[in-house]
Design a protein around this motif. Structure first.
Motif, PDB file in Angstrom:
ATOM      1  N   ILE A 128      14.765 -18.198 -14.267  1.00 58.13           N
ATOM      2  CA  ILE A 128      13.801 -18.207 -12.822  1.00 58.13           C
ATOM      3  C   ILE A 128      14.433 -19.099 -11.730  1.00 58.13           C
ATOM      4  CG2 ILE A 128      11.575 -19.140 -11.839  1.00 58.13           C
ATOM      5  CD1 ILE A 128      10.412 -18.227 -14.391  1.00 58.13           C
ATOM      6  N   ALA A 129      15.029 -20.153 -12.206  1.00 58.32           N
ATOM      7  CA  ALA A 129      15.753 -21.351 -11.466  1.00 58.32           C
ATOM      8  C   ALA A 129      16.855 -20.851 -10.922  1.00 58.32           C
ATOM      9  CB  ALA A 129      15.911 -22.678 -12.373  1.00 58.32           C
ATOM     10  N   LEU A 130      17.848 -19.859 -11.812  1.00 64.97           N
ATOM     11  CA  LEU A 130      19.125 -19.582 -11.371  1.00 64.97           C
ATOM     12  C   LEU A 130      19.024 -18.315 -10.532  1.00 64.97           C
ATOM     13  CD1 LEU A 130      20.831 -19.313 -14.927  1.00 64.97           C
ATOM     14  CD2 LEU A 130      20.849 -21.411 -13.098  1.00 64.97           C
ATOM     15  N   PHE A 131      18.097 -17.604 -10.688  1.00 69.90           N
ATOM     16  CA  PHE A 131      17.516 -16.394  -9.957  1.00 69.90           C
ATOM     17  C   PHE A 131      17.217 -17.004  -8.386  1.00 69.90           C
ATOM     18  CE2 PHE A 131      14.593 -13.058  -7.956  1.00 69.90           C
ATOM     19  CZ  PHE A 131      15.400 -12.220  -7.851  1.00 69.90           C
ATOM     20  N   ALA A 132      16.572 -17.909  -8.447  1.00 70.34           N
ATOM     21  CA  ALA A 132      15.872 -18.518  -6.965  1.00 70.34           C
ATOM     22  C   ALA A 132      17.231 -19.259  -6.231  1.00 70.34           C
ATOM     23  CB  ALA A 132      15.030 -19.809  -7.355  1.00 70.34           C
ATOM     24  N   VAL A 133      18.331 -19.708  -6.929  1.00 72.13           N
ATOM     25  CA  VAL A 133      19.579 -19.952  -6.283  1.00 72.13           C
ATOM     26  C   VAL A 133      20.330 -18.921  -5.763  1.00 72.13           C
ATOM     27  CG1 VAL A 133      21.612 -21.317  -6.660  1.00 72.13           C
ATOM     28  CG2 VAL A 133      19.348 -22.324  -7.540  1.00 72.13           C
ATOM     29  N   LYS A 134      20.401 -17.821  -6.599  1.00 72.76           N
ATOM     30  CA  LYS A 134      20.944 -16.694  -6.271  1.00 72.76           C
ATOM     31  C   LYS A 134      20.494 -15.832  -5.191  1.00 72.76           C
ATOM     32  CE  LYS A 134      21.936 -12.196  -8.370  1.00 72.76           C
ATOM     33  NZ  LYS A 134      21.079 -11.362  -7.402  1.00 72.76           N
ATOM     34  N   GLU A 135      19.341 -16.080  -5.094  1.00 70.31           N
ATOM     35  CA  GLU A 135      18.520 -15.217  -3.996  1.00 70.31           C
ATOM     36  C   GLU A 135      18.249 -16.109  -2.659  1.00 70.31           C
ATOM     37  OE1 GLU A 135      17.451 -11.885  -4.049  1.00 70.31           O
ATOM     38  OE2 GLU A 135      18.714 -11.817  -5.493  1.00 70.31           O
ATOM     39  N   GLU A 136      18.835 -17.238  -2.919  1.00 73.70           N
ATOM     40  CA  GLU A 136      18.866 -18.256  -1.645  1.00 73.70           C
ATOM     41  C   GLU A 136      17.493 -18.981  -1.129  1.00 73.70           C
ATOM     42  OE1 GLU A 136      21.251 -16.974   1.496  1.00 73.70           O
ATOM     43  OE2 GLU A 136      23.095 -17.013   0.320  1.00 73.70           O
ATOM     44  N   LEU A 137      16.590 -18.583  -2.450  1.00 76.82           N
ATOM     45  CA  LEU A 137      15.299 -19.382  -1.882  1.00 76.82           C
ATOM     46  C   LEU A 137      15.387 -20.804  -1.852  1.00 76.82           C
ATOM     47  CD1 LEU A 137      13.118 -17.266  -4.632  1.00 76.82           C
ATOM     48  CD2 LEU A 137      12.842 -17.019  -2.193  1.00 76.82           C
ATOM     49  N   VAL A 138      16.314 -21.540  -2.704  1.00 80.48           N
ATOM     50  CA  VAL A 138      16.750 -22.985  -2.693  1.00 80.48           C
ATOM     51  C   VAL A 138      18.112 -22.965  -2.518  1.00 80.48           C
ATOM     52  CG1 VAL A 138      14.554 -23.542  -3.574  1.00 80.48           C
ATOM     53  CG2 VAL A 138      16.348 -22.958  -5.014  1.00 80.48           C
ATOM     54  N   ASP A 139      18.573 -24.178  -2.071  1.00 83.32           N
ATOM     55  CA  ASP A 139      20.048 -24.533  -2.094  1.00 83.32           C
ATOM     56  C   ASP A 139      20.292 -25.351  -3.566  1.00 83.32           C
ATOM     57  OD1 ASP A 139      20.667 -23.472   0.172  1.00 83.32           O
ATOM     58  OD2 ASP A 139      19.629 -25.289   1.199  1.00 83.32           O
ATOM     59  N   PHE A 140      19.316 -26.043  -4.011  1.00 83.01           N
ATOM     60  CA  PHE A 140      19.411 -26.676  -5.401  1.00 83.01           C
ATOM     61  C   PHE A 140      18.749 -26.189  -6.522  1.00 83.01           C
ATOM     62  CE2 PHE A 140      19.868 -29.805  -1.666  1.00 83.01           C
ATOM     63  CZ  PHE A 140      21.237 -30.068  -2.064  1.00 83.01           C
ATOM     64  N   PRO A 141      19.034 -26.127  -7.578  1.00 92.78           N
ATOM     65  CA  PRO A 141      18.226 -25.732  -8.911  1.00 92.78           C
ATOM     66  C   PRO A 141      16.865 -26.320  -8.846  1.00 92.78           C
ATOM     67  CG  PRO A 141      19.903 -26.960  -9.917  1.00 92.78           C
ATOM     68  CD  PRO A 141      20.218 -27.080  -8.237  1.00 92.78           C
ATOM     69  N   VAL A 142      16.109 -26.396  -8.000  1.00 87.26           N
ATOM     70  CA  VAL A 142      14.841 -26.993  -7.863  1.00 87.26           C
ATOM     71  C   VAL A 142      13.527 -26.080  -7.911  1.00 87.26           C
ATOM     72  CG1 VAL A 142      15.470 -29.120  -6.872  1.00 87.26           C
ATOM     73  CG2 VAL A 142      14.690 -27.184  -5.422  1.00 87.26           C
ATOM     74  N   PHE A 143      13.949 -24.783  -8.193  1.00 89.30           N
ATOM     75  CA  PHE A 143      12.677 -23.757  -8.374  1.00 89.30           C
ATOM     76  C   PHE A 143      12.173 -23.827  -9.745  1.00 89.30           C
ATOM     77  CE2 PHE A 143      10.318 -19.624  -7.983  1.00 89.30           C
ATOM     78  CZ  PHE A 143       9.919 -19.762  -6.753  1.00 89.30           C
ATOM     79  N   LEU A 144      11.444 -24.868 -10.025  1.00 90.11           N
ATOM     80  CA  LEU A 144      11.325 -25.314 -11.626  1.00 90.11           C
ATOM     81  C   LEU A 144       9.844 -25.306 -11.798  1.00 90.11           C
ATOM     82  CD1 LEU A 144      13.616 -28.326 -11.359  1.00 90.11           C
ATOM     83  CD2 LEU A 144      14.107 -25.964 -12.041  1.00 90.11           C
ATOM     84  N   VAL A 145       9.614 -24.201 -12.362  1.00 87.53           N
ATOM     85  CA  VAL A 145       7.972 -23.727 -12.478  1.00 87.53           C
ATOM     86  C   VAL A 145       7.270 -24.071 -13.797  1.00 87.53           C
ATOM     87  CG1 VAL A 145       8.262 -21.374 -13.216  1.00 87.53           C
ATOM     88  CG2 VAL A 145       6.433 -21.926 -11.542  1.00 87.53           C
ATOM     89  N   SER A 146       8.089 -24.676 -14.804  1.00 90.10           N
ATOM     90  CA  SER A 146       7.653 -24.980 -16.156  1.00 90.10           C
ATOM     91  C   SER A 146       6.739 -25.768 -16.124  1.00 90.10           C
ATOM     92  CB  SER A 146       8.899 -25.315 -17.090  1.00 90.10           C
ATOM     93  OG  SER A 146       9.843 -24.405 -17.258  1.00 90.10           O
ATOM     94  N   GLU A 147       6.674 -26.994 -15.412  1.00 88.12           N
ATOM     95  CA  GLU A 147       5.513 -28.074 -15.284  1.00 88.12           C
ATOM     96  C   GLU A 147       4.204 -27.374 -14.947  1.00 88.12           C
ATOM     97  OE1 GLU A 147       4.498 -32.396 -13.383  1.00 88.12           O
ATOM     98  OE2 GLU A 147       6.213 -31.242 -12.774  1.00 88.12           O
ATOM     99  N   GLU A 148       4.073 -26.556 -13.943  1.00 92.99           N
ATOM    100  CA  GLU A 148       3.066 -25.783 -13.730  1.00 92.99           C
ATOM    101  C   GLU A 148       2.465 -24.691 -14.680  1.00 92.99           C
ATOM    102  OE1 GLU A 148       0.973 -26.494 -11.321  1.00 92.99           O
ATOM    103  OE2 GLU A 148       2.038 -27.997 -10.505  1.00 92.99           O
ATOM    104  N   LEU A 149       3.502 -23.974 -15.326  1.00 91.15           N
ATOM    105  CA  LEU A 149       3.306 -23.256 -16.558  1.00 91.15           C
ATOM    106  C   LEU A 149       2.730 -23.925 -17.664  1.00 91.15           C
ATOM    107  CD1 LEU A 149       6.185 -20.722 -16.287  1.00 91.15           C
ATOM    108  CD2 LEU A 149       3.762 -20.412 -15.180  1.00 91.15           C
ATOM    109  N   GLU A 150       3.307 -25.189 -18.004  1.00 88.85           N
ATOM    110  CA  GLU A 150       2.764 -26.028 -19.142  1.00 88.85           C
ATOM    111  C   GLU A 150       1.290 -26.346 -18.973  1.00 88.85           C
ATOM    112  OE1 GLU A 150       2.567 -28.884 -22.259  1.00 88.85           O
ATOM    113  OE2 GLU A 150       2.444 -29.315 -20.115  1.00 88.85           O
ATOM    114  N   LYS A 151       1.163 -26.701 -17.889  1.00 85.82           N
ATOM    115  CA  LYS A 151      -0.284 -27.290 -17.506  1.00 85.82           C
ATOM    116  C   LYS A 151      -1.399 -26.188 -17.993  1.00 85.82           C
ATOM    117  CE  LYS A 151       0.944 -30.148 -13.604  1.00 85.82           C
ATOM    118  NZ  LYS A 151       0.789 -30.153 -12.110  1.00 85.82           N
ATOM    119  N   GLU A 152      -1.161 -24.850 -17.805  1.00 92.12           N
ATOM    120  CA  GLU A 152      -1.953 -23.676 -18.303  1.00 92.12           C
ATOM    121  C   GLU A 152      -1.377 -22.723 -19.387  1.00 92.12           C
ATOM    122  OE1 GLU A 152      -3.738 -21.581 -15.151  1.00 92.12           O
ATOM    123  OE2 GLU A 152      -3.855 -23.531 -13.752  1.00 92.12           O
ATOM    124  N   ARG A 153      -0.793 -23.461 -20.258  1.00 92.82           N
ATOM    125  CA  ARG A 153      -0.072 -22.724 -21.415  1.00 92.82           C
ATOM    126  C   ARG A 153      -0.748 -21.464 -22.017  1.00 92.82           C
ATOM    127  NH1 ARG A 153       1.956 -26.311 -26.309  1.00 92.82           N
ATOM    128  NH2 ARG A 153       2.367 -27.671 -24.469  1.00 92.82           N
TER     129      ARG A 153
END
Length: 373
Positions: free
Chosen positions: A226-251
């Motif tokens: 997910i993080a790599l794809f976000a950089v590839k698609e230029e959603l972000v410039d740094f690898p900060v598209f980090l959604v695991s914390e939100e997913l972990e909250k509702e495992r």
């Protein structure tokens, strides 16, 4: 009764449900745009990215059942004998940066890249007897124990993995493929290989998890993608598209909705809606943390007199738990200059250290740690 297998991509959802998703997307794309802009102009962006990626590594491995915390990892950086839980976090972070370098060098998200990252992820880790970087050769299953009759999901057979992964690879990279199913227009709205990047990230992740190509490490690797794809698609410039914390909250919800896209009657809408909302929460959370860290950095700089103190202060935004030796090595300054600067920051109340310890004393940027936690 266990669900079995998945359909190949692309996917289809009812038209009215697709409209609801597009309404959510317009909001989250604006938030992610703001986050991207804020990171670009921040004085602590490169420093704090490493901490965000460390936290992502921690949260993603916690989804898989580890108990190690973000603070544990910061406190134990010089541990010569890390626990298996710490090894998994280090491997996750190394695989994330390895993948980032490959993406930045123009590599597509391919089977080759995925196998390379899996090999890194599984080095000296717990779990499987299979070789890292190799697709499974046997049937596996997902369930509460090691009995297939109790399984909630049975992935595609091992001899079909290559075919499913090729279908996924072409979808990710926006290339048409003979395997793409053709829906009748009356079936609903088709999210094909040219769909919105966030929708595609959600589909990519769920499809990869459902193919379950490796015996172990699929969840962690799927979240790295997910993080790599976000950089590839230029959603972000740094690898900060980090959604695991939100997913972990509702495992539990995360796993249930992933399982919902499997079998003969896949519910893609519920998964996509959950993923989009999780991305919006993630972007707002990271934006808030970045702004607070930026303000903290500026307030500290205003209190520093010497240039060396300012450099040391900013250095603690990548090393919030640090030592004289670490600062000396990182800034290429003498240990006496590092010690003097760190002690001055303690006097100013910007850092904390205890007087009880003289040897290998740790200096902590607690204000930053509070923001990040």
């Amino acid at each position: 009764m266990a669900k079995k297998g998945i359909f190949k991509l692309p996917i289809v959802v009812p038209v009215e449900k697709a409209i609801e998703l597009f309404q959510l997307l317009s909001k989250v794309n604006m938030t992610i745009g703001s986050m991207k802009s804020e990171f670009k102009h921040s004085i602590v962006n490169k420093s704090i990215v490493s901490l965000f990626s460390l936290n992502e590594s921690v949260q993603s491995t916690r989804i898989e059942g580890t108990q190690v915390t973000f603070n544990d990892m910061l406190e134990n950086t010089e541990n010569k004998n890390p626990s298996w839980q710490e090894v998994e976090v280090y491997n996750y972070q190394e695989a994330l940066y390895q993948g980032l370098e490959m993406i930045q060098n123009g590599y597509p998200i391919s089977t080759r890249l995925i196998k390379d990252l899996h090999k890194t992820l599984m080095q000296n880790a717990r779990g499987t007897n299979s070789a890292g970087g190799e697709f499974r050769k046997i049937q596996n299953f997902i369930g509460p124990d090691n009995k297939i009759e109790h399984a909630v999901y049975i992935p595609v057979p091992a001899n079909e993995i290559d075919s499913y992964m090729e279908n996924l690879e072409f979808f990710i990279n926006s290339k048409a493929h003979d395997s793409f199913r053709r829906f009748n227009k009356t079936d609903g709205f088709i999210f094909d290989e040219n769909c919105d990047a966030i929708i595609k990230a959600a589909i990519m992740h769920a499809q990869f998890e459902s193919i379950h190509p490796f015996l172990d490490g699929n969840g962690r690797l799927g979240r790295i993608l997910i993080a790599l794809f976000a950089v590839k698609e230029e959603l972000v410039d740094f690898p900060v598209f980090l959604v695991s914390e939100e997913l972990e909250k509702e495992r539990a919800r995360y796993y249930d909705l992933l399982n919902g896209i499997r079998g003969d009657n896949p519910d893609w809408f519920s998964w996509l809606k959950f993923f989009i909302i999780s991305c919006d929460r993630m972007a707002n959370s990271l934006l808030k943390k970045l702004k607070e860290a930026e303000n903290l950095a500026k307030e500290g700089l205003d209190q520093c007199d010497l240039e060396s103190e300012k450099k040391i202060w900013l250095c603690t935004f990548s090393e919030p738990v640090t030592t004289v030796r670490k600062i000396s090595d990182k800034l290429n300054i003498s240990q006496s200059t590092a010690r003097k600067g760190l002690n001055r920051l303690v006097e100013l109340g910007l850092l904390y250290s205890t007087d009880e310890i003289k040897r290998n004393k740790k200096y902590r940027n607690y204000d930053l740690l509070r923001i990040l936690n």
